[in-house]
Scaffold this active site. Structure first.
Site, mmCIF file in Angstrom:
data_model
loop_
_atom_site.group_PDB
_atom_site.id
_atom_site.type_symbol
_atom_site.label_atom_id
_atom_site.label_comp_id
_atom_site.label_asym_id
_atom_site.label_seq_id
_atom_site.Cartn_x
_atom_site.Cartn_y
_atom_site.Cartn_z
ATOM 1 N N LYS A 106 0.931 -1.187 0.185
ATOM 2 C CA LYS A 106 -0.030 0.024 0.042
ATOM 3 C C LYS A 106 0.765 1.160 -0.057
ATOM 4 O O LYS A 106 1.850 1.146 0.359
ATOM 5 C CB LYS A 106 -0.969 0.209 1.141
ATOM 6 C CG LYS A 106 -0.461 -0.025 2.477
ATOM 7 C CD LYS A 106 0.068 1.550 2.797
ATOM 8 C CE LYS A 106 0.871 1.522 4.284
ATOM 9 N NZ LYS A 106 1.422 2.754 4.553
ATOM 10 N N PRO A 112 9.523 -4.563 -0.175
ATOM 11 C CA PRO A 112 10.711 -4.380 0.504
ATOM 12 C C PRO A 112 10.159 -4.322 2.109
ATOM 13 O O PRO A 112 9.080 -3.718 2.343
ATOM 14 C CB PRO A 112 11.474 -3.010 0.084
ATOM 15 C CG PRO A 112 10.301 -2.416 -0.802
ATOM 16 C CD PRO A 112 9.380 -3.433 -1.600
ATOM 17 N N ALA A 142 10.351 -3.001 6.126
ATOM 18 C CA ALA A 142 10.738 -1.648 6.839
ATOM 19 C C ALA A 142 10.718 -0.521 6.051
ATOM 20 O O ALA A 142 11.471 0.293 5.797
ATOM 21 C CB ALA A 142 12.122 -1.583 7.706
ATOM 22 N N GLY A 191 4.329 -4.225 3.917
ATOM 23 C CA GLY A 191 4.417 -5.727 3.631
ATOM 24 C C GLY A 191 4.276 -6.608 4.600
ATOM 25 O O GLY A 191 3.594 -7.630 4.296
ATOM 26 N N GLY A 192 4.713 -6.339 5.788
ATOM 27 C CA GLY A 192 4.269 -7.500 6.817
ATOM 28 C C GLY A 192 2.725 -7.536 7.061
ATOM 29 O O GLY A 192 2.191 -8.635 7.313
ATOM 30 N N SER A 193 2.187 -6.309 7.121
ATOM 31 C CA SER A 193 0.833 -6.482 7.229
ATOM 32 C C SER A 193 -0.038 -7.227 6.164
ATOM 33 O O SER A 193 -0.989 -7.915 6.380
ATOM 34 C CB SER A 193 0.060 -4.972 7.663
ATOM 35 O OG SER A 193 0.691 -4.491 8.679
ATOM 36 N N ALA A 194 0.363 -6.958 5.041
ATOM 37 C CA ALA A 194 -0.200 -7.480 3.676
ATOM 38 C C ALA A 194 0.000 -9.370 3.925
ATOM 39 O O ALA A 194 -0.949 -9.539 3.495
ATOM 40 C CB ALA A 194 0.587 -6.901 2.493
ATOM 41 N N ASP A 251 -2.594 -1.942 10.154
ATOM 42 C CA ASP A 251 -2.883 -1.942 8.696
ATOM 43 C C ASP A 251 -3.603 -3.026 8.262
ATOM 44 O O ASP A 251 -3.772 -2.996 7.080
ATOM 45 C CB ASP A 251 -1.631 -1.565 8.139
ATOM 46 C CG ASP A 251 -0.912 -0.396 8.240
ATOM 47 O OD1 ASP A 251 -1.833 0.738 8.407
ATOM 48 O OD2 ASP A 251 0.216 -0.059 7.972
#
Length: 289
Positions: free
Chosen positions: A8, A92, A94, A99-102, A134
């Site tokens: 996002k 990528p 951090a 990315g982690g939430s996705a 997120d």
């Protein structure tokens, strides 16, 4: 089962104050993009969660948000079965791109389908909100107005056709550090959220570009001033506007179409050879469904 996990960007990000629970009250317009990870989930007979996540800088154990999402799902819905989960990482880390939430959102959606539980997106959002602010947005995707600590989301008019250039510097930024160092008194301008919503309604890309705003730039760009240079150069090379996404350090630029974005990206990458540069586009429907 293969699930797409879209990243996002933030078209706007405003902080309205500090909450009693220690979080910040936010108001932001979030947009899903086609830069995505891929999650594979399958059942196993071990009753364990087995995570295959060979990515530098990403935990491959119980501290991983993917693992936590699977654990919470299986426990909440009393699923007596193990799962294998593998991650193909493209977003990528951090980077301010969720990315982690996705990835966690993709796991929740994937397990819901794998075990045919037919839980609604709202059910999954409530579950995901326990793990990260997120994650509810990443479950639903598209273009959303997020409030509260970011977990309360409402669909708004979709982003018009365009393309983005996303630049990720060789630095990582802690979201907690950025929010902890935010000082409202030094922010001279706050996002015009209502104006952005009107611009989305009118499909006016020019007005959207003029209305991009993120108060967290006051923290991250103050610490890493080169981000301001990257924004300026993206526009010099032909982008309509540029902004930092989330808590950073990624910067994105808006272009009229993919051809223009590829031209901007090529020129930028030739000058800044040590940065990661991506061309992507808005995703107005959740591809992972």
């Amino acid at each position: 089962m293969k699930i797409t996990a879209n990243g996002k960007i933030n078209l706007t990000l405003d902080i309205l104050g500090k909450r009693d629970d220690g979080y910040h009250e936010v108001e932001m317009i979030m947009q899903a993009i086609d830069l995505h990870d891929v999650i594979m989930v399958e059942k196993n007979d071990s009753c364990d969660i087995i995570l295959d996540c060979k990515v530098d800088g990403v935990d491959d154990d119980k501290d991983n948000l993917i693992y936590k999402a699977a654990q919470l799902f299986l426990k909440t819905y009393d699923v007596n079965c193990g799962v294998n989960i593998s991650l193909q990482k493209n977003i990528p880390i951090a980077a301010g791109l969720a990315g982690g939430s996705a990835d966690a959102a993709a796991v929740l959606r994937g397990l819901n389908e794998l075990f045919a539980l037919n839980k609604s997106d709202d059910d999954l959002c409530e579950l995901g909100g326990q793990l990260g602010s997120d994650i509810p947005f990443c479950i639903k995707g598209g273009t959303m107005l997020a409030t509260g600590r970011g977990e309360k989301i409402a669909a708004v008019d979709a982003m018009p056709d365009c393309a983005f250039v996303v630049v990720k510097p060789k630095i990582g930024v802690s979201t907690a550090w950025v929010y902890n160092n935010y000082k409202a008194e030094i922010v001279e301008q706050h996002p015009a959220t209502k104006s952005m919503l009107a611009a989305l309604c009118n499909k006016s890309l020019d007005t959207i570009c003029k209305t991009l705003d993120n108060v967290l730039e006051s923290v991250t760009i103050n610490r890493y001033p080169q981000l301001q240079e990257y924004k300026k150069m993206l526009c010099t090379y032909g982008a309509k506007a540029a902004l930092m996404s989330g808590s950073g350090p990624s910067v994105f630029a808006v272009c009229d179409d993919k051809k223009k974005a590829e031209d901007v990206a090529q020129k930028f990458a030739a000058k800044y050879k040590d940065l990661s540069v991506y061309v992507t586009s808005p995703v107005n429907e959740n591809k992972g469904r």
